[in-house]
Design a protein around this motif. Structure first.
Motif, short mmCIF file in Angstrom:
data_model
loop_
_atom_site.label_atom_id
_atom_site.label_comp_id
_atom_site.label_asym_id
_atom_site.label_seq_id
_atom_site.Cartn_x
_atom_site.Cartn_y
_atom_site.Cartn_z
N LEU A 1 0.84 -1.17 -0.16
CA LEU A 1 -0.07 -0.02 0.18
C LEU A 1 0.52 1.17 0.00
O LEU A 1 0.53 2.37 -0.61
CB LEU A 1 -0.80 0.08 1.03
CG LEU A 1 -2.02 -1.08 1.25
CD1 LEU A 1 -2.65 -1.02 2.46
CD2 LEU A 1 -3.05 -1.00 -0.15
N VAL A 2 2.04 1.22 0.59
CA VAL A 2 2.87 2.38 0.58
C VAL A 2 3.40 2.57 -1.01
O VAL A 2 3.23 3.78 -1.30
CB VAL A 2 4.00 2.28 1.89
CG1 VAL A 2 4.99 3.39 1.39
CG2 VAL A 2 3.66 2.42 3.03
N VAL A 3 3.75 1.47 -1.47
CA VAL A 3 4.12 1.89 -2.75
C VAL A 3 2.98 2.31 -3.73
O VAL A 3 3.05 3.16 -4.51
CB VAL A 3 4.78 0.30 -3.32
CG1 VAL A 3 5.15 0.48 -4.68
CG2 VAL A 3 5.91 -0.10 -2.62
N ALA B 1 -15.25 -0.48 6.04
CA ALA B 1 -15.32 0.32 4.70
C ALA B 1 -13.79 0.27 4.32
O ALA B 1 -13.53 0.32 3.11
CB ALA B 1 -15.42 1.87 5.12
N THR B 2 -12.86 -0.09 4.84
CA THR B 2 -11.39 -0.40 4.69
C THR B 2 -11.38 -1.75 3.46
O THR B 2 -11.06 -1.76 2.40
CB THR B 2 -10.59 -0.94 5.67
OG1 THR B 2 -10.37 0.16 6.54
CG2 THR B 2 -9.00 -1.03 5.07
N VAL B 3 -12.36 -2.50 4.09
CA VAL B 3 -12.30 -3.91 2.97
C VAL B 3 -13.34 -3.48 1.93
O VAL B 3 -13.16 -3.84 0.62
CB VAL B 3 -13.21 -4.93 3.75
CG1 VAL B 3 -13.41 -6.35 2.80
CG2 VAL B 3 -12.28 -5.54 4.96
N VAL C 1 -5.74 -4.75 -4.05
CA VAL C 1 -6.83 -5.15 -3.67
C VAL C 1 -6.70 -6.16 -2.47
O VAL C 1 -7.37 -6.39 -1.37
CB VAL C 1 -7.86 -5.87 -4.71
CG1 VAL C 1 -9.19 -6.60 -3.75
CG2 VAL C 1 -8.54 -4.80 -5.40
N ILE C 2 -5.98 -6.98 -2.68
CA ILE C 2 -5.50 -8.10 -1.58
C ILE C 2 -4.83 -7.56 -0.30
O ILE C 2 -5.19 -7.74 0.87
CB ILE C 2 -4.45 -9.33 -2.12
CG1 ILE C 2 -5.08 -10.12 -3.25
CG2 ILE C 2 -3.69 -10.08 -0.86
CD1 ILE C 2 -4.24 -11.08 -3.96
#
Length: 286
Positions: free
Chosen positions: A31-33, A209-211, A266-267
């Motif tokens: 997610l950082v990338v 909501a994160t999912v 997404v994963i």
């Protein structure tokens, strides 16, 4: 006789804890990338995502072009990097709108008039009876094509689910002892909702909501794949998948890399969301 040593057990627990956290750490790294791609794509590639080079078309992955080139000679790595921002913005915008709309409907159904609850929840039931993508397509049919309309259509399709969650959580809070006591002491309804009902009802919703953001991202890319979202030559993951589907037998990289970027994102979002959900469940009062 074998004796148990607590000093020996501590490192084992630490190793088990670290091993259990490895998927979450890897997800955060992804997610950082992805966030860096979205915020500053120019740092990772100085090429234009829409500049064509017919002489260099259909080149496979290599040192010059890490992800190869497409049928017009455009660098695929550059397009994947620059396609991160529009793809994430549609999914994130749809999630924010869906959470806001769902929270409003759910709270009104609990603290509003009796007839308001009946009307709102029956409307939610009708929308929930429709498949999410079908409902989004119906909204796009009314509003028209475009990235903004896709975002709004996905938000409307996701609002009923969030409204159900907020209503269920708000009902638990409203019927709790401290809320009944506050109401007996004469606390105003508006203050009661803002101070007690809203924070406690939104807690689990924000975690879910994160999912839901991962699901919204898939829906946005799917609608763009069908031609309802961003239009070529815009670099967007769904558009890139749509363009590359006709060349999978001769140029596999046209579909693998944008599809892989979306899948990894997404994963990673789902892993982080599930971890946050588990922590929230463990800390929630029973």
């Amino acid at each position: 006789m074998t004796t148990f040593s607590p000093a020996r057990a501590v490192p084992v627990r630490r190793v088990q804890w670290r091993a259990g956290r490895l998927p979450e750490v890897a997800a955060w790294a992804v997610l950082v990338v992805v966030a860096a791609f979205a915020v500053a794509p120019g740092l990772f590639s100085d090429l234009s995502p829409i500049a064509i080079d017919p002489a260099g078309a259909m080149r496979g992955p290599g040192a010059a072009h890490w992800f190869g080139t497409d049928q017009l000679g455009r660098d695929q790595f550059t397009r994947v990097v620059h396609g991160t921002r529009p793809s994430l913005l549609i999914g994130l915008g749809a999630t924010v709108l869906a959470v806001a709309g769902g929270a409003l409907i759910g709270l009104l159904a609990v603290v509003g008039m009796r007839y308001a609850e009946q009307v709102l929840m029956r409307l939610v039931d009708i929308l929930l009876s429709l498949p999410t993508m079908l409902l989004a397509l119906l909204v796009i049919t009314v509003l028209g094509e475009g990235s903004g309309n896709v975002m709004f259509a996905i938000a409307i399709a996701f609002i009923p689910g969030y409204a159900r969650i907020v209503r269920a959580e708000a009902l638990v809070v409203v019927r709790s002892g401290y809320v009944e006591a506050a109401r007996a002491l004469g606390l105003r309804q508006s203050v009661l909702v803002v101070r007690h009902v809203l924070p406690n009802a939104l807690g689990p919703l924000l975690v879910l909501a994160t999912v839901g953001f991962g699901t919204a991202l898939i829906a946005a890319s799917g609608l763009s794949f069908l031609g309802f979202g961003a239009e070529p030559p815009s670099p967007e993951w769904g558009v890139m998948l749509s363009e590359g589907r006709n060349y999978l037998s001769t140029a596999w990289w046209l579909g693998v890399f944008p599809g892989g970027a979306m899948t990894l994102t997404v994963i990673a979002v789902n892993i982080v969301g599930r971890a946050a959900q588990n922590r929230f469940t463990r800390r929630a009062p029973r």
